[in-house]
Design a protein around this motif. Structure first.
Motif, PDB file in Angstrom:
ATOM      1  N   UNK A 143       8.196  -1.827   1.787  1.00 42.43           N
ATOM      2  CA  UNK A 143       7.698  -0.507   2.167  1.00 42.43           C
ATOM      3  C   UNK A 143       6.728   0.042   1.125  1.00 42.43           C
ATOM      4  N   UNK A 144       6.965  -0.314  -0.137  1.00 45.49           N
ATOM      5  CA  UNK A 144       6.040   0.147  -1.176  1.00 45.49           C
ATOM      6  C   UNK A 144       4.650  -0.461  -0.991  1.00 45.49           C
ATOM      7  N   UNK A 145       4.603  -1.716  -0.592  1.00 46.30           N
ATOM      8  CA  UNK A 145       3.301  -2.350  -0.346  1.00 46.30           C
ATOM      9  C   UNK A 145       2.645  -1.757   0.904  1.00 46.30           C
ATOM     10  N   UNK A 146       3.452  -1.399   1.875  1.00 46.57           N
ATOM     11  CA  UNK A 146       2.909  -0.738   3.068  1.00 46.57           C
ATOM     12  C   UNK A 146       2.268   0.589   2.669  1.00 46.57           C
ATOM     13  N   UNK A 147       2.949   1.339   1.820  1.00 48.37           N
ATOM     14  CA  UNK A 147       2.404   2.619   1.361  1.00 48.37           C
ATOM     15  C   UNK A 147       1.103   2.399   0.587  1.00 48.37           C
ATOM     16  N   UNK A 148       1.075   1.341  -0.240  1.00 49.60           N
ATOM     17  CA  UNK A 148      -0.136   1.033  -1.003  1.00 49.60           C
ATOM     18  C   UNK A 148      -1.284   0.645  -0.070  1.00 49.60           C
ATOM     19  N   UNK A 149      -0.981  -0.125   0.964  1.00 52.06           N
ATOM     20  CA  UNK A 149      -2.005  -0.511   1.941  1.00 52.06           C
ATOM     21  C   UNK A 149      -2.595   0.725   2.616  1.00 52.06           C
ATOM     22  N   UNK A 150      -1.722   1.648   3.023  1.00 53.22           N
ATOM     23  CA  UNK A 150      -2.204   2.872   3.679  1.00 53.22           C
ATOM     24  C   UNK A 150      -3.094   3.678   2.737  1.00 53.22           C
ATOM     25  N   UNK A 151      -2.684   3.761   1.470  1.00 56.48           N
ATOM     26  CA  UNK A 151      -3.475   4.494   0.479  1.00 56.48           C
ATOM     27  C   UNK A 151      -4.834   3.825   0.261  1.00 56.48           C
ATOM     28  N   UNK A 152      -4.820   2.512   0.058  1.00 57.57           N
ATOM     29  CA  UNK A 152      -6.063   1.794  -0.219  1.00 57.57           C
ATOM     30  C   UNK A 152      -6.973   1.743   1.008  1.00 57.57           C
ATOM     31  N   UNK A 153      -6.385   1.707   2.182  1.00 59.50           N
ATOM     32  CA  UNK A 153      -7.192   1.718   3.403  1.00 59.50           C
ATOM     33  C   UNK A 153      -8.016   3.002   3.486  1.00 59.50           C
ATOM     34  N   UNK A 154      -7.415   4.114   3.110  1.00 58.86           N
ATOM     35  CA  UNK A 154      -8.151   5.380   3.098  1.00 58.86           C
ATOM     36  C   UNK A 154      -9.222   5.378   2.009  1.00 58.86           C
ATOM     37  N   UNK A 155      -8.878   4.791   0.868  1.00 54.51           N
ATOM     38  CA  UNK A 155      -9.844   4.713  -0.239  1.00 54.51           C
ATOM     39  C   UNK A 155     -11.080   3.917   0.175  1.00 54.51           C
ATOM     40  N   UNK A 156     -10.875   2.714   0.709  1.00 62.24           N
ATOM     41  CA  UNK A 156     -12.012   1.874   1.093  1.00 62.24           C
ATOM     42  C   UNK A 156     -12.761   2.433   2.302  1.00 62.24           C
ATOM     43  N   UNK A 157     -12.035   3.118   3.164  1.00 61.75           N
ATOM     44  CA  UNK A 157     -12.700   3.777   4.300  1.00 61.75           C
ATOM     45  C   UNK A 157     -13.680   4.829   3.781  1.00 61.75           C
ATOM     46  N   UNK A 158     -13.247   5.628   2.823  1.00 60.08           N
ATOM     47  CA  UNK A 158     -14.142   6.634   2.260  1.00 60.08           C
ATOM     48  C   UNK A 158     -15.330   6.006   1.563  1.00 60.08           C
ATOM     49  N   UNK A 159     -15.107   4.871   0.877  1.00 60.57           N
ATOM     50  CA  UNK A 159     -16.178   4.203   0.141  1.00 60.57           C
ATOM     51  C   UNK A 159     -17.216   3.596   1.068  1.00 60.57           C
ATOM     52  N   UNK A 160     -16.773   2.920   2.120  1.00 56.63           N
ATOM     53  CA  UNK A 160     -17.702   2.175   2.975  1.00 56.63           C
ATOM     54  C   UNK A 160     -18.260   3.003   4.129  1.00 56.63           C
ATOM     55  N   UNK A 161     -17.723   4.214   4.351  1.00 55.81           N
ATOM     56  CA  UNK A 161     -18.282   5.069   5.411  1.00 55.81           C
ATOM     57  C   UNK A 161     -19.140   6.156   4.760  1.00 55.81           C
ATOM     58  N   UNK A 162     -18.793   7.431   4.934  1.00 56.83           N
ATOM     59  CA  UNK A 162     -19.688   8.479   4.423  1.00 56.83           C
ATOM     60  C   UNK A 162     -18.963   9.639   3.762  1.00 56.83           C
ATOM     61  N   UNK A 163     -17.774   9.389   3.206  1.00 59.06           N
ATOM     62  CA  UNK A 163     -17.044  10.448   2.515  1.00 59.06           C
ATOM     63  C   UNK A 163     -17.876  10.933   1.325  1.00 59.06           C
TER      64      UNK A 163
END
Length: 748
Positions: A143-163
Motif C-alpha cells: 500500500x505504501x508503494x501504491x501511495x507513492x505511485x499516486x503521488x508521483x503520477x501527479x508529480x509527472x502529470x504536472x511536469x509533462x502537461x501544463x501545471x
C-alpha cells in the motif's frame, strides 16, 4: 600454408565464434529480461496498472522523443533526468517519510541516524523483494508503494502537461508545456516509468542483485556496486595491459611495413572515368549541406541546456522542442557520415573495373533520390510524432521510435535497408569481373565486398524489435545497429578503403595492404563484436553480459594504443614525392582520424568502459565527451577525408584553395578539442563526483545542472562550438566552390 591464408582462417574463426556467443546471450536476454506482467496489483487485490498500460506507456514515451528527452536505464539525452533514477529516489523519499510520520510523527530528515537506518532496511525489504508471480503473471506491491505511485503520477502529470508550478523545472529540463496533452496518456506513461524503475531495484529470482545489476546507485534502496562490478573491472584493466604488451611485441617483431618507391607521377591520372563516377559529386553536396544543418541543430540543442524553454527569449520549444533538435542532430550525423562513405564506395567500385555495368548510372541516381526522401521523410515524421500528431501505430511506422541513433520510424528503417541493399548491388556488379580475373588485388577486393555486405545486411538488426518489445530486448538489438553497424563494419570498410586508396596511389604494395587489413580487422573484431555487451551492463540483461562486456570491450582499446604508428605512416606518405602534395589534405584528415581514434575512441572510450566506472557515470556528460570525439573525430573526419580523396581524383588538374581547406582542417580539430576539454569533460567529471557521493538522481538533477558554475561550464562550450562551426562552413564552401566552378576531368 601462407600467412595470408592463416589470417583468413583466423578472421573466419573470430567472426563465427564471436557471433555465436553474441547470439547465445541474446537468447538469454530474451529469457531473463525483466518481465512485463499482465497486471500490477496492490496487496489488497486492487489493479494499479495493466500490461497494456505499460506497453502503451512505452509507446507514448517513445513518441515524445524517448531517449532524446532524458534517459531510461542511463541511455539517452542529458538535459532532463534519467527517469528511472528520478522515480526511484522520489519513491524512496516518499515512502520513508510515510514510515517516519507513522512511527515518530516526524519527517524522515528530522529523525535520528539510527532511526533512519532502521527505516531504510524496512524500505529495502519492501522494494527489493521480487513479488512477480509467474503463474498469475502479476506483480504485487504494498500500500505504501501504491501511495507513492499516486503521488508521483501527479508529480509527472504536472511536469509533462501544463501545471504552472512546474514552469521553472520544465525550463531546466527543456520539456515544453503540454508535451503530453492527454491525462490518460500521462497515466500510461507513468505505468511504463514505474515498470522500468521496478526493474532497477527488484532483485532477480534467486539473486541479491536487481535486474539492472543495482543500477542506478542509490543508498536509500540498497543499490550499491557489487563484487562482480569490482572483479570484472579489474580483469578488464589487467587484460588491457596484457594485450597491449602482446600487440607491441608483435609489432616490433614484425618490423616496419615493406617500403616501396613512390611512382614518378600520380597513378590516378591514368585511371579512366566512368559516367557513374561523375555522379558522386552531388552526394558530396548533400554531405556538406547536412553537415551545416547538423551543426546548426547542435548549437540549438546545446543552448537548450542553459535556456530550456527557448532560444534567446524566443519560444522555440513550442515549434522545435529539444527532443526534436537532438533527434535530428544525432540522426543527421549518421546520415552525412554514411553518405560520404557510401559515395566513396560508389566511386571506387567502377574505378577498379574501369567501366560501368548496365544501369549503374541509373542506380546511382536512384539511390541518391531515395536517400534524400529517407532523410526528409524521417525528419518530418519525427516532428509529427513528438508534437503528438500521430497515434501509437502511426508513430511506430512513420514517426519517432524513441531509441537514440535509430529514432526513425519503421517504414523509414525498411526504406533505408532497401537502399543499402541497392548500394550493395552497385558495389558488387562492377567488381565481379575483376574477381574473375584473379588479380593481385583479389583478396583486398573480397574484404571490401565483405565489409559492404555487412554494412547492408546488418542494418536489418534494427528491424528485430516491434512496437511492444520489452525494452531490454530492444536495447540488445539497438546496440547491434549503433555498435556493430556504425562502430564495427563501417570501421572495417574504412580500413579497407584507406588501404585500397594507398595501393591505387602506388604507395603501398597490394600484399602488404591485404595482410595489414586482415590483421587490423581480426584485432578489431576480437574485441568489437562481444564488446557490444559493454553497452548492456545495466539494461536488464543476465550477469554474464557484464563479464563478457568488460573483458572484450577492453580489447577494443588495444589496437588504438598503436595508432600513432598509423598517423606517422600516413604523414610519411604525405611527404613521399612531389605529386603526393596534391593529396596533402585528404591524408591530413586521415592523420586526424588516428589522433581522435586514440583520444576519443581510446582514452575517452575506456574511461566509460569498465563496469565500476560505467556504474557511476552512465548517462553523464562523460558519454557525449566520448561520443563527440569518437563519432565526429573518427568517423566524421574519415568521411571528410574520403570525400576529399574522391574530389581530388575527380578534379585532377584543378588547383585547390588550400587556404580554405587549411582553415577548415584546423578549425574542426581545435574546435572539437576545445568543446571537449573546456566543457564536456569538466561537466562530466563534476557529475561523476556527485554521482559517486549522492547517486545518479542528483548527478542529473536540476539542482546540480543549473548551478551557476555548471551554467558557466556549459557556456564555455561556445568557444569550441564557434571555432568548430567555422570549420564546417569552410568545408562546405570549399566543396561547392570546387565543384561548381570546375568541370570534372575527362579520361586521360
Amino acid at each position: 600454408m601462407n600467412k595470408e591464408k592463416k589470417l583468413w582462417i583466423l578472421f573466419a574463426a573470430v567472426v563465427i565464434c564471436s557471433f555465436s556467443v553474441l547470439g547465445y546471450y541474446g537468447f538469454e536476454i530474451y529469457q531473463q529480461s525483466p518481465p512485463i506482467p499482465e497486471a500490477v496489483v496492490s496487496d489488497t487485490g486492487e489493479t494499479i496498472f495493466t500490461k497494456d498500460d505499460i506497453q502503451d506507456g512505452q509507446n507514448i514515451w517513445q513518441s515524445i522523443g524517448g531517449q532524446e528527452l532524458g534517459s531510461i536505464w542511463g541511455h539517452g539525452a542529458y538535459v532532463a533526468p534519467d527517469w528511472t533514477a528520478d522515480w526511484l529516489h522520489r519513491e524512496a523519499v516518499y515512502i520513508l517519510d510515510i514510515y517516519a510520520k507513522n512511527d515518530f510523527n516526524k519527517s524522515f530528515d528530522d529523525i535520528t541516524d539510527e532511526q533512519q537506518a532502521a527505516l531504510k532496511i524496512r524500505l529495502q525489504n519492501d522494494v527489493r523483494k521480487n513479488t512477480f508471480n509467474a503463474s498469475s503473471n502479476t506483480i504485487t506491491i504494498s500500500q505504501n508503494r501504491v501511495a507513492a505511485i499516486n503521488h508521483l503520477s501527479e508529480y509527472y502529470k504536472g511536469l509533462f502537461t501544463n501545471d504552472p508550478s512546474f514552469d521553472k523545472l520544465r525550463a531546466d529540463y527543456a520539456i515544453p508545456k503540454n508535451t503530453i496533452k492527454d491525462d490518460a496518456k500521462m497515466q500510461k506513461m507513468n505505468a511504463f516509468f514505474f515498470w522500468a524503475t521496478w526493474a532497477t531495484v527488484t532483485e532477480r529470482p534467486n539473486s541479491k542483485v536487481s535486474y539492472t545489476h543495482n543500477w542506478p546507485a542509490d543508498e536509500l534502496v540498497g543499490n550499491a556496486p557489487t563484487m562482480d562490478l569490482m572483479v570484472w573491472s579489474g580483469v578488464s584493466i589487467i587484460l588491457l595491459i596484457l594485450c597491449i604488451g602482446i600487440l607491441v611485441f608483435y609489432h616490433v617483431k614484425s618490423g616496419e611495413d615493406e617500403e616501396m618507391p613512390p611512382p614518378a607521377e600520380d597513378p590516378l591520372l591514368k585511371q579512366g572515368m566512368t559516367p557513374s563516377m561523375h555522379l558522386v559529386k552531388k552526394y558530396f553536396w548533400v554531405v556538406t549541406l547536412l553537415m551545416v544543418i547538423q551543426m546548426l541543430l547542435g548549437i540549438v540543442t546545446a543552448h537548450y541546456g542553459v535556456e530550456g524553454d527557448g532560444f534567446y527569449g524566443f519560444a522555440l520549444d513550442q515549434i522545435l522542442p529539444y527532443s526534436v533538435t537532438r533527434t535530428w542532430h544525432t540522426q543527421l550525423a549518421i546520415f552525412w557520415i554514411a553518405t560520404a562513405w557510401l559515395a566513396t564506395g560508389l566511386y571506387i567500385a567502377p574505378a577498379v573495373s574501369g567501366k560501368d555495368p548496365k544501369f549503374q548510372k541509373f542506380g546511382v541516381n536512384f539511390l541518391f533520390f531515395a536517400l534524400l526522401i529517407i532523410v526528409l521523410g524521417s525528419m518530418i515524421g519525427q516532428w509529427f510524432g513528438v508534437m503528438q500528431k500521430l497515434n501509437y501505430l502511426e508513430n511506430f511506422w512513420f514517426g519517432h521510435q524513441g531509441y537514440e541513433y535509430v529514432d526513425l520510424g519503421r517504414f523509414w528503417q525498411i526504406f533505408l535497408f532497401v537502399g543499402l541493399i541497392l548500394w550493395l548491388a552497385l558495389m558488387v556488379r562492377p567488381l565481379l569481373p575483376v574477381l574473375k580475373r584473379k588479380t593481385e588485388e583479389k583478396n583486398l577486393i573480397i574484404m571490401f565486398l565483405i565489409s559492404c555486405t555487412a554494412i547492408a545486411l546488418f542494418y536489418a538488426s534494427g528491424l528485430m524489435w516491434g512496437q511492444h518489445t520489452n525494452l531490454a530486448i530492444a536495447e540488445y538489438w539497438r546496440w547491434w545497429v549503433v555498435h556493430l553497424w556504425v562502430e564495427g563494419f563501417f570501421e572495417v570498410f574504412a580500413t579497407v578503403v584507406i588501404a585500397f586508396l594507398f595501393v591505387r596511389l602506388g604507395l603501398l604494395k597490394t600484399k602488404t595492404a591485404t595482410l595489414n587489413v586482415l590483421l587490423a580487422t581480426i584485432v578489431f573484431m576480437s574485441g568489437g563484436i562481444l564488446g557490444t555487451f559493454h553497452h548492456l551492463y545495466f539494461s536488464g540483461t543476465p550477469k554474464a553480459i557484464m563479464a563478457l562486456g568488460a573483458t572484450f570491450s577492453a580489447l577494443e582499446v588495444v589496437p588504438l594504443t598503436l595508432i600513432g604508428y598509423e598517423a606517422y605512416h600516413n604523414y610519411k606518405l604525405s611527404k613521399a614525392t612531389k605529386w603526393i602534395a596534391d593529396y596533402k589534405w585528404p591524408i591530413y584528415f586521415m592523420i586526424a582520424v588516428a589522433f581522435w581514434n586514440f583520444l576519443g575512441a581510446g582514452i575517452f572510450g575506456f574511461i566509460i568502459n569498465p563496469p565500476i566506472a560505467l556504474y557511476y557515470i552512465q548517462g553523464l556528460n562523460t558519454t557525449p565527451l566520448h561520443a563527440h570525439t569518437a563519432l565526429f573525430g573518427v568517423y566524421g573526419m574519415l568521411g571528410i577525408g574520403l570525400m576529399l580523396f574522391v574530389l581530388r581524383s575527380l578534379y585532377r588538374n584543378v588547383t585547390w584553395n588550400n587556404k580554405l581547406i587549411k582553415i577548415s582542417f584546423w578549425s574542426l580539430n581545435i574546435g572539437l578539442l576545445a568543446m571537449a576539454l573546456l566543457s564536456l569533460m569538466p561537466i562530466g567529471i563534476w557529475q561523476a563526483i556527485e554521482s559517486i557521493e549522492h547517486g545518479m538522481w542528483y548527478a542529473r538533477s536540476s539542482e546540480l545542472m543549473q548551478d551557476p558554475t555548471m551554467i558557466t561550464l556549459k557556456w564555455m562550450r561556445t568557444i569550441g562550438d564557434v571555432i568548430f562551426a567555422i570549420g564546417i562552413v569552410t568545408i562546405c564552401w570549399f566543396v561547392f566552390d570546387l565543384t561548381l566552378k570546375n568541370k570534372i576531368t575527362k579520361n586521360n
